[in-house]
Write an enzyme that holds these catalytic residues in place. Sequence first.
Site: not given
Length: 368
Positions: A110, A181, A206
């Site tokens: 990310y 993650d 999200k």
Amino acid sequence: MLRGYVLRRYAAPVSQPLWSAETVAVVSGRPAPAPDAPVNPPIVPASTFHAGGPYGYAREWSPTSEALEDAIGALEQGSAVTFSSGMAAANAILDLLPPGAVVVAPSSAYTGVAVRLRELAGIGRIALRIIEVDDTDAVVDACSGADLLWIESPTNPLLQEADLPACIGAAHASGARVVVDNTFATPVLQQPLTMGADLVLHSVTKALSGHSDLLMGAVVARDPELAEQVRGRRVLLGAAPSAFDCYLALRGLRTLAIRIERSQENARLLTGRLVDHPAVSRVRYPGWGSIASIELHGGAEAADQLCSTVRLWIHATSLGGVESLLERRRRWPLESDVVPESLVRLSFGIEAAEDLWQDLSSALDALS
Ligand SMILES: *Cc1c(COP(=O)(O)O)cnc(C)c1O
């Protein structure tokens, strides 16, 4: 009036749940049953609480975030702490590292996390070892003498998959902690703590909340004591989420399993067709989950044209919501240069598959 059902610590279940994730998403984080108690937790927008009870001050504990933490913890089978964003949650984990700690991290992670790791390495706060998560031997080698293995699987936006049990085993053999993650997979499809990971990170922004209407993060720890250390970071870094956002996130979480089921179905069907589209040079999709990336023969220009031509798909960053989103990742100056210029990330929503296909395929057909 609130006494009896609100001023109660929601028990964080760390043992094997009796129910599957579909059920846990619906029933967790509820107030204790009592006549006239609400079925779902109310919003308690208080910064402070009368002394003598479990809450005290909302940067540490508050009933609305606790209900959400109970639910996220139950889904991941650990103890959860919520944060004001996924990045705040990520920084809380990094803040626990001793000075000079060795961190093993993916080449394409990310963007915010990757940039932050490089920043910390740049000032000498940590030493960074970059790996490809799908090269298990390289991960195992890099773990020797490391303090933390930071892993995404599948990775954003290249959708590389790690052999999680092997990577976690290697890290632990070297005395390193492991954080996974799990934003892309969600606990419905993958539960890293059950594979031995120490910490799970979520951008609750999200799929967990699922409606693109709030920012939030969570850290889930297998060991409740480690969760308390993480909470200590939230308290001192000041990154607590608001009661309103916690309420919205828990409301969204109730439908997590059914949203993932539908969006994954859309992703599977449409990536299967995208492989055969003449404008598409490569489809990256691990065969599961709601996120895929495609590359186009026409390069960055074709990718930009695709993003501006679609009408049902939305050209926007982020992912995991009920609406289908797409974007060319390299439009962001800080995106890693291992990400191809023409790569368009697709976040599949829950719309009808044929409507999504009609929109996407006609925009692809129009590429000259
Ligand atoms: C979005 C995201 C983050 C950061 O979360 P924010 O809520 O935007 O701060 C971290 N990891 C992954 C995989 C993400 O998609």
